[in-house]
Design an enzyme around this catalytic site. Structure first.
Site, short mmCIF file in Angstrom:
data_model
loop_
_atom_site.label_atom_id
_atom_site.label_comp_id
_atom_site.label_asym_id
_atom_site.label_seq_id
_atom_site.Cartn_x
_atom_site.Cartn_y
_atom_site.Cartn_z
N GLY A 17 0.70 -1.32 -0.12
CA GLY A 17 0.13 0.10 0.10
C GLY A 17 1.01 1.22 0.03
O GLY A 17 0.45 2.26 0.66
N ARG A 70 -14.29 -16.69 -10.53
CA ARG A 70 -13.91 -15.23 -10.66
C ARG A 70 -15.17 -14.25 -10.54
O ARG A 70 -15.08 -13.38 -10.02
CB ARG A 70 -13.17 -15.21 -11.83
CG ARG A 70 -12.40 -13.98 -11.85
CD ARG A 70 -11.40 -13.92 -13.17
NE ARG A 70 -10.09 -14.78 -12.75
CZ ARG A 70 -9.04 -14.26 -12.17
NH1 ARG A 70 -9.00 -13.08 -11.89
NH2 ARG A 70 -8.17 -15.09 -12.19
N MET A 95 -3.92 -7.07 -7.01
CA MET A 95 -3.11 -8.21 -8.14
C MET A 95 -4.17 -8.97 -8.61
O MET A 95 -4.13 -10.33 -8.31
CB MET A 95 -2.14 -8.65 -7.33
CG MET A 95 -1.16 -7.70 -6.93
SD MET A 95 -0.31 -6.67 -8.09
CE MET A 95 0.63 -7.81 -8.84
N LEU A 98 -9.74 -8.32 -13.07
CA LEU A 98 -11.12 -8.09 -12.98
C LEU A 98 -11.99 -8.54 -14.32
O LEU A 98 -11.45 -8.48 -15.34
CB LEU A 98 -11.57 -6.82 -12.68
CG LEU A 98 -10.77 -5.79 -11.67
CD1 LEU A 98 -11.04 -4.41 -11.85
CD2 LEU A 98 -11.73 -6.50 -10.39
N HIS A 114 0.59 0.51 -13.22
CA HIS A 114 1.26 -0.41 -13.84
C HIS A 114 2.63 -0.01 -13.69
O HIS A 114 3.07 0.90 -14.26
CB HIS A 114 0.78 -0.89 -15.11
CG HIS A 114 1.35 -2.15 -15.37
ND1 HIS A 114 0.80 -3.46 -14.96
CD2 HIS A 114 2.28 -2.47 -16.26
CE1 HIS A 114 1.66 -4.17 -15.74
NE2 HIS A 114 2.63 -3.80 -16.15
N LEU A 149 -6.41 -6.25 -20.75
CA LEU A 149 -5.45 -6.58 -19.46
C LEU A 149 -4.21 -5.47 -19.60
O LEU A 149 -3.55 -5.78 -20.45
CB LEU A 149 -5.11 -7.93 -19.28
CG LEU A 149 -4.22 -8.14 -17.85
CD1 LEU A 149 -4.60 -7.62 -16.64
CD2 LEU A 149 -3.55 -9.53 -17.87
N ASP A 150 -4.30 -4.50 -18.70
CA ASP A 150 -3.23 -3.77 -18.61
C ASP A 150 -3.03 -2.99 -19.91
O ASP A 150 -2.09 -2.34 -20.56
CB ASP A 150 -1.63 -4.32 -18.58
CG ASP A 150 -1.70 -4.77 -16.93
OD1 ASP A 150 -2.28 -4.33 -16.13
OD2 ASP A 150 -1.07 -5.60 -16.94
C1 GAR Z 1 3.14 -1.43 -7.58
O1 GAR Z 1 4.34 -1.30 -8.26
C2 GAR Z 1 1.89 -1.32 -8.51
O2 GAR Z 1 2.39 -0.56 -9.82
C3 GAR Z 1 2.08 -2.67 -8.90
O3 GAR Z 1 2.12 -3.43 -7.54
C4 GAR Z 1 2.84 -2.37 -6.80
C5 GAR Z 1 2.01 -2.33 -5.58
O4 GAR Z 1 2.94 -1.72 -4.49
N1 GAR Z 1 0.72 -3.00 -9.57
C6 GAR Z 1 0.60 -4.15 -10.30
O5 GAR Z 1 1.59 -4.82 -10.77
C7 GAR Z 1 -0.64 -4.37 -11.00
N2 GAR Z 1 -0.58 -5.03 -12.27
P1 GAR Z 1 2.26 -1.02 -3.37
O6 GAR Z 1 1.33 -1.87 -2.59
O7 GAR Z 1 3.41 -0.57 -2.66
O8 GAR Z 1 1.40 0.41 -3.61
#
Ligand code: GAR
Length: 217
Positions: A17, A70, A95, A98, A114, A149-150
């Site tokens: 987070g 899902r 993660m 959806l 991302h 996706l992305d």
């Molecule tokens: C971040 O790097 C974010 O970009 C990535 O997870 C990490 C979360 O960090 N998200 C993805 O890979 C989504 N596909 P955080 O919990 O410290 O914010």
């Protein structure tokens, strides 16, 4: 007293987070005129939940592993989200993929960050993939979530050079710092109406963007 014109968001997380914390800080400093109505995780040990609680934001956890399908998970998640009637759903290290059903309920209103220069390296392990691919540059992208996706329209990217001695850890920590800067910026542009998503394109001050805004540091 709540300012009724402030937009409301539910933030979805799965882990540490740090992006959530950057958004909480930006709300506090009024850089971001948003009410974070709730933080929801799919993992009960997500440290981000504590960060939200410290900021007096309601939290809940809907564990994906309690659902075999899902779509049933997404229905439960939507039910929880709907309690807060958000204007936006902000994915901050969420993660989970959806379902189209979920995405269609909030078309154009789900935003994601991302850790790569999309369209390069969608999915997981983006930092290692960038190193293995001998990329010179890497970074992060804020984009609108679509069923692809992305692959939804990008709003802002931040780019950093990959150093010769970088490993996925050093690279991810430098990228993460940029994430914290561009996410609040992208959200504020959307909230203020300067930036709009219409007809599958991103518009900035009524001008159609041909690519993401590039933020330099
Ligand atoms: C971040 O790097 C974010 O970009 C990535 O997870 C990490 C979360 O960090 N998200 C993805 O890979 C989504 N596909 P955080 O919990 O410290 O914010």
């Amino acid at each position: 007293m709540i300012n009724t014109i402030d937009k409301r968001a539910v933030v979805l997380i799965s882990g540490g987070g740090s992006n959530l914390q950057a958004l909480i800080d930006a709300v506090k400093s009024k850089e971001l005129k948003l009410i974070i109505s709730a933080v929801i995780s799919n993992v009960d040990s997500a440290k981000g939940l504590n960060k939200a609680q410290k900021a007096d934001i309601p939290t809940s956890c809907i564990k994906h592993n309690e659902f075999s399908e899902r779509i049933n998970y997404d229905r439960a998640l939507l039910k929880e989200i709907e309690k807060y009637k958000p204007d936006y759903i902000v994915l901050a290290g969420f993660m989970r993929i959806l379902t189209p059903y979920f995405i269609n309920q909030y078309q154009g209103l789900i935003i994601n960050i991302h850790p790569s220069l999309l369209p390069k390296f969608p999915g997981l392990n983006t930092h290692q993939k960038a190193i293995d691919n001998k990329e010179k540059w890497h970074g992060c992208t804020v984009h609108i979530v679509t069923e692809d996706l992305d692959g939804g329209p990008p709003i802002i990217q931040a780019k950093i050079p990959i150093k010769k001695d970088d490993d996925s850890f050093t690279l991810s920590s430098r990228v993460l710092k940029r994430e914290h800067k561009i996410y609040k910026k992208a959200l504020q542009l959307l909230i203020s109406g300067e930036l709009e998503y219409k007809n599958k394109d991103i518009w900035l001050n009524q001008k159609k963007l041909t690519g993401p805004i590039e933020m330099l540091f």
